[in-house]
Design a protein around this motif. Structure first.
Motif, short mmCIF file in Angstrom:
data_model
loop_
_atom_site.label_atom_id
_atom_site.label_comp_id
_atom_site.label_asym_id
_atom_site.label_seq_id
_atom_site.Cartn_x
_atom_site.Cartn_y
_atom_site.Cartn_z
N THR A 1 28.13 7.18 -40.96
CA THR A 1 28.63 8.54 -41.16
C THR A 1 28.70 8.92 -42.63
OG1 THR A 1 30.91 7.76 -41.10
CG2 THR A 1 29.96 8.50 -39.02
N SER A 2 28.57 7.93 -43.50
CA SER A 2 28.66 8.20 -44.94
C SER A 2 27.93 7.10 -45.71
CB SER A 2 30.13 8.23 -45.36
OG SER A 2 30.25 8.14 -46.76
N PRO A 3 27.29 7.42 -46.81
CA PRO A 3 26.68 6.38 -47.63
C PRO A 3 27.74 5.44 -48.22
CG PRO A 3 25.99 8.56 -48.40
CD PRO A 3 27.01 8.76 -47.33
N ALA A 4 28.98 5.89 -48.29
CA ALA A 4 30.06 5.09 -48.86
C ALA A 4 30.84 4.32 -47.81
CB ALA A 4 31.00 5.99 -49.65
N CYS A 5 30.32 4.22 -46.60
CA CYS A 5 31.03 3.53 -45.51
C CYS A 5 31.24 2.06 -45.86
CB CYS A 5 30.27 3.66 -44.20
SG CYS A 5 31.11 2.82 -42.83
N TYR A 6 32.48 1.69 -46.08
CA TYR A 6 32.80 0.31 -46.43
C TYR A 6 33.15 -0.52 -45.20
CZ TYR A 6 37.59 1.95 -46.01
OH TYR A 6 38.76 2.51 -45.54
N LEU A 7 33.08 0.10 -44.02
CA LEU A 7 33.42 -0.59 -42.78
C LEU A 7 32.21 -1.17 -42.06
CD1 LEU A 7 36.11 1.95 -41.62
CD2 LEU A 7 36.49 -0.37 -42.48
N MET A 8 31.05 -1.13 -42.69
CA MET A 8 29.84 -1.66 -42.06
C MET A 8 29.99 -3.11 -41.62
SD MET A 8 27.03 -1.07 -40.78
CE MET A 8 26.14 -2.37 -39.94
N PRO A 9 30.61 -4.00 -42.39
CA PRO A 9 30.77 -5.38 -41.91
C PRO A 9 31.54 -5.43 -40.57
CG PRO A 9 31.16 -5.29 -44.26
CD PRO A 9 31.06 -3.86 -43.79
N TYR A 10 32.56 -4.59 -40.43
CA TYR A 10 33.30 -4.54 -39.17
C TYR A 10 32.41 -4.03 -38.04
CZ TYR A 10 36.38 -2.87 -35.51
OH TYR A 10 36.94 -2.64 -34.28
N LEU A 11 31.69 -2.92 -38.28
CA LEU A 11 30.81 -2.35 -37.26
C LEU A 11 29.76 -3.37 -36.85
CD1 LEU A 11 30.30 1.22 -38.74
CD2 LEU A 11 31.78 0.58 -36.83
N GLU A 12 29.23 -4.08 -37.81
CA GLU A 12 28.22 -5.09 -37.51
C GLU A 12 28.79 -6.23 -36.67
OE1 GLU A 12 24.86 -7.81 -39.73
OE2 GLU A 12 26.48 -6.96 -40.93
N SER A 13 29.90 -6.80 -37.09
CA SER A 13 30.44 -7.95 -36.36
C SER A 13 30.89 -7.56 -34.95
CB SER A 13 31.60 -8.60 -37.14
OG SER A 13 32.70 -7.73 -37.22
N GLU A 14 31.49 -6.39 -34.80
CA GLU A 14 31.92 -5.96 -33.46
C GLU A 14 30.73 -5.62 -32.56
OE1 GLU A 14 35.18 -5.85 -31.99
OE2 GLU A 14 35.18 -7.28 -33.64
N SER A 15 29.68 -5.05 -33.12
CA SER A 15 28.48 -4.75 -32.34
C SER A 15 27.80 -6.04 -31.89
CB SER A 15 27.50 -3.89 -33.15
OG SER A 15 28.07 -2.65 -33.45
N VAL A 16 27.69 -6.99 -32.80
CA VAL A 16 27.09 -8.28 -32.45
C VAL A 16 27.92 -8.96 -31.38
CG1 VAL A 16 26.60 -10.61 -33.31
CG2 VAL A 16 25.89 -8.61 -34.64
N ARG A 17 29.23 -8.98 -31.55
CA ARG A 17 30.11 -9.63 -30.57
C ARG A 17 29.93 -9.01 -29.19
NH1 ARG A 17 33.85 -7.90 -27.95
NH2 ARG A 17 34.18 -6.07 -29.24
N ALA A 18 29.94 -7.70 -29.11
CA ALA A 18 29.87 -7.00 -27.83
C ALA A 18 28.53 -7.24 -27.13
CB ALA A 18 30.09 -5.50 -28.03
#
Length: 106
Positions: A45-62
């Motif tokens: 949603t933004s080039p400054a999204c600092y939550l990408m590590p969370y989005l990645e780990s949760e997507s991989v887990r799911a």
């Protein structure tokens, strides 16, 4: 994409209206290889999204929980193309409603 509906955008959770990545319009595409490899392409949603590590780990887990999946890779874009128009219509309608005050907030 069904499993990605269990992963919620942290910013929407913080606002008190959790929205999953699919309804948020953040999932550009998912490819599934014959060998069980899954590639998830996300629109940030933004080039400054600092939550990408969370989005990645949760997507991989799911997605890794799905039988037959051998590996999962998440590929974020640069956060320049996403807009609220990409959200599911039901989500856009809900966002138009005023937020309820959160307990402990003024």
């Amino acid at each position: 994409m069904g499993r990605l509906r269990t992963v919620h955008d942290p910013c929407s959770v913080a606002s008190g209206r959790p929205i999953n990545l699919v309804d948020m319009g953040m999932v550009d595409r998912v490819t599934i290889g014959d060998d069980g490899t899954v590639d998830i392409y996300l629109k940030l949603t933004s080039p400054a999204c600092y939550l990408m590590p969370y989005l990645e780990s949760e997507s991989v887990r799911a997605v890794a929980e799905v039988p037959g999946v051998r590996s999962v890779a998440v590929h974020p874009d640069e956060g320049l193309d996403w807009s609220p128009r990409m959200m599911a219509e039901s989500v856009r309608a809900d966002r138009a409603l005023p937020l309820l005050p959160m307990a402990g907030c003024r």
